[in-house]
Design an enzyme around this catalytic site. Structure first.
Site, short mmCIF file in Angstrom:
data_model
loop_
_atom_site.label_atom_id
_atom_site.label_comp_id
_atom_site.label_asym_id
_atom_site.label_seq_id
_atom_site.Cartn_x
_atom_site.Cartn_y
_atom_site.Cartn_z
N ASN A 68 -3.57 -1.55 -13.11
CA ASN A 68 -2.78 -1.94 -11.95
C ASN A 68 -2.37 -3.39 -12.19
OD1 ASN A 68 -3.66 -2.71 -8.50
ND2 ASN A 68 -1.67 -2.36 -9.41
N GLY A 69 -1.08 -3.64 -12.20
CA GLY A 69 -0.62 -5.00 -12.43
C GLY A 69 0.53 -5.02 -13.40
N CYS B 273 -0.16 0.21 -8.15
CA CYS B 273 -0.87 1.32 -8.73
C CYS B 273 -2.28 1.33 -8.18
CB CYS B 273 -0.97 1.19 -10.24
SG CYS B 273 0.62 1.29 -11.08
N TYR C 287 0.43 -6.07 3.06
CA TYR C 287 1.10 -4.77 3.01
C TYR C 287 0.40 -3.67 2.21
CZ TYR C 287 4.40 -1.23 1.51
OH TYR C 287 4.97 -0.04 1.21
N GLY D 62 0.45 4.42 -4.82
CA GLY D 62 1.40 4.96 -5.77
C GLY D 62 1.64 6.43 -5.56
P1 5GP Z 1 13.06 -4.15 2.84
O1 5GP Z 1 13.47 -2.95 3.60
O2 5GP Z 1 13.31 -5.43 3.58
O3 5GP Z 1 13.63 -4.17 1.47
O4 5GP Z 1 11.48 -4.07 2.57
C1 5GP Z 1 10.52 -4.41 3.57
C2 5GP Z 1 9.87 -3.19 4.13
O5 5GP Z 1 9.48 -2.31 3.07
C3 5GP Z 1 8.64 -3.44 4.95
O6 5GP Z 1 8.71 -2.58 6.08
C4 5GP Z 1 7.48 -3.00 4.06
O7 5GP Z 1 6.46 -2.39 4.87
C5 5GP Z 1 8.10 -2.01 3.12
N1 5GP Z 1 7.68 -2.06 1.70
C6 5GP Z 1 7.61 -0.98 0.86
N2 5GP Z 1 7.27 -1.35 -0.38
C7 5GP Z 1 7.11 -2.69 -0.35
C8 5GP Z 1 6.74 -3.65 -1.36
O8 5GP Z 1 6.46 -3.34 -2.51
N3 5GP Z 1 6.66 -4.95 -0.99
C9 5GP Z 1 6.92 -5.33 0.29
N4 5GP Z 1 6.82 -6.61 0.60
N5 5GP Z 1 7.28 -4.46 1.27
C10 5GP Z 1 7.37 -3.16 0.95
MG MG Z 2 6.99 -1.11 6.41
#
Ligand code: 5GP
Ligand code: MG
Ligand code: SF4
Length: 478
Positions: free
Chosen positions: A113-114, A13, A265, A39
């Site tokens: 946020n959290g 968030c 990220y 978000g």
């Molecule tokens: P996966 O497709 O392996 O489930 O998620 C990894 C990919 O989703 C990465 O490309 C990352 O940039 C993106 N991503 C979107 N939301 C998140 C999140 O909340 N946590 C993480 N670690 N990656 C996320």
């Molecule tokens: Mg990604």
């Protein structure tokens, strides 16, 4: 960052509060635009002139939720805004924030946020003794706890109950007298203070200060609570500092553990957290990958947007050309999601397209920030192969994501995490890459920890810095 978003396990968030500005509502609106990456599910703004709080909120992007009248037609010198990202289909409009409540201490709006790790327990206790909840948001326990204190001053009411709430919160409360801003004792999520024309801003990331032309003052400390009175409230003549009446520091409880994923990220590359620029940090992570690697390839590419910085770091360090391998469509907004797999795939293809002329005939090294379920990596490896890549090597600027997060990122059950029961070699096989390398926790600690202090790395190690009281599925309360 919006890529391949369907069913993504995020619960990030963004918050933005401003106090003491005649255009509070408009500035808050612009600030939310700059925090949109945190978000996309819902957005809301609460505005006050010291009496009634006026709130507009809805599901969708900032550009979809607010009309011109909402933003320009609401007079007020203090405003609080929020953007929320959640699992598709869960938590409707009633869960969007700010949450506005009428308490005996006055009307207030809450945005955070959290994720509170003991919200279920607190809520069950509160409900048993008569509290009636309006939402399923963990944040709603805070006003209920505050209303049960004998403190008529909202700042004192909050600081007297803050020891009861556990977990991650970067919280702002809009009150008739001003804004309370608080960071949990671990400081999981960023929250910074800035200034604009004598008005104060508290927001999730420094990029939102830049967007409205505000000056950065400082990052809030873990465990710190501050109060910023509105100019017309009686506290404004505090002698210490004209307007920021700081602060309650929970120094004895502070155990800094910033979420390492803010750097990897979540945060925008133009934001700084504790003085460390996010783009520079990602580049350094990419460099580290290259230092530990010997991979003969023709080009390096990053997955937009979050992994471009890291990929350029890798390419520079390895002295291999960086190329644009994927183009992301930035104008999609919210696509209509249907459960059917085939339709889902179309949704994905309109978002990301490989540059066939770059990829065809080449050995490609693709850098991404994380592998959670493995869907993204597997999909992109396939895209590159279909575009004629000779080899596809995958490099990840984080360690294997093996444990669920309980501090605000809803990674759901362990079973969905591709690394929870697979070796690195098995993950490589599952995503179909020619080779796969990850960073190690110590790399993150060496590169980031030295500058920002201890980090939370629980999703890699399973060592949770705050005990997870309600060990059920993380996220919202059903
Ligand atoms: P996966 O497709 O392996 O489930 O998620 C990894 C990919 O989703 C990465 O490309 C990352 O940039 C993106 N991503 C979107 N939301 C998140 C999140 O909340 N946590 C993480 N670690 N990656 C996320
Ligand atoms: Mg990604
Ligand atoms: Fe961040 Fe992982 Fe810690 Fe969650 S468990 S706060 S995603 S580092």
């Amino acid at each position: 960052m919006g890529d391949l978003n369907e069913g993504k396990h995020s619960e990030e968030c963004g918050v933005f509060a401003i106090v003491g500005h005649p255009d509070a509502s408009l500035i808050c609106y612009y600030g939310l635009y700059a925090l949109q990456h945190r978000g996309q599910e819902s957005a809301g703004i609460s505005v006050t002139q010291g009496n009634r709080i006026h709130t507009v909120k809805g599901t969708g992007l900032v550009s979809e939720v607010f009309t011109k009248e909402d933003v320009l037609g609401t007079v007020g010198n203090a405003a609080l805004g929020h953007v929320r990202y959640s699992i598709t289909g869960e938590g409707g409009i009633e869960d969007s924030q700010p949450i506005t409540v009428k308490m005996w201490q006055g009307q207030m709006a809450f945005a955070h946020n959290g994720n509170l790790v003991n919200a279920r327990t607190l809520r069950a206790d509160l409900e048993r003794s008569g509290s009636i909840f309006q939402t399923t948001s963990d944040c709603e326990v805070i006003p209920h706890l505050m209303a049960r204190t004998e403190q008529s001053d909202p700042f004192k009411a909050f600081t007297s109950i803050s020891h009861m709430i556990m977990g991650a919160y970067s919280l702002c409360i809009l009150t008739p007298q001003g804004v309370i801003a608080a960071k949990d004792p671990n400081g999981f999520r960023p929250l910074c203070l800035g200034e604009l024309d004598g008005a104060y801003i508290v927001c999730s990331e420094t990029c939102a200060l830049d967007a409205v032309g505000a000056e950065f003052i400082r990052e809030l400390d873990p465990g710190e609570t501050i109060f910023i009175p509105t100019p017309d409230s009686k506290n404004s003549r505090c002698s210490l500092n004209p307007r920021v009446i700081s602060s309650c520091k929970n120094a004895c409880r502070a155990h800094p553990s910033l979420c390492v994923f803010e750097f990897i990220y979540f945060a925008r590359p133009d934001s700084d957290i504790y003085g460390v620029n996010v783009h520079a940090a990602r580049k350094a992570l990419g460099r580290r990958l290259a230092q530990k690697d010997e991979c003969e390839v023709d080009l390096v590419t990053g997955v937009p947007d979050s992994s471009i910085s890291a990929a350029t770091g890798y390419a520079e360090e390895a002295d291999i050309p960086y190329e644009m391998g994927l183009v992301k469509n930035r104008y999609i907004g919210r696509t209509f999601i249907t459960p059917g797999q085939s339709v889902r795939e179309i949704g994905v293809k309109i978002k990301l397209n490989p540059l066939k002329r770059v990829i065809a005939g080449n050995r490609v090294l693709m850098v991404d920030d994380s592998i959670v379920r493995g869907t993204t990596s597997k999909y992109i490896v396939n895209l590159f192969r279909a575009a004629g890549a000779k080899e596809v090597h995958v490099r990840i600027t984080s360690p294997p994501y093996r444990f669920p997060c309980y501090y605000g990122i809803d990674t759901s059950s362990k079973g969905e995490l591709i690394a929870s029961n697979r070796s690195e070699e098995e993950i490589r096989e599952a995503i179909g890459a020619d080779s796969l390398r990850f960073l190690e926790v110590k790399d993150l600690e060496e590169i980031l920890g030295e500058k920002v202090g201890t980090l939370c790395t629980a999703c890699f190690t399973g060592q949770y810095p705050v005990p997870v009281v309600d060990m059920v599925k993380p996220g919202r309360i059903e």
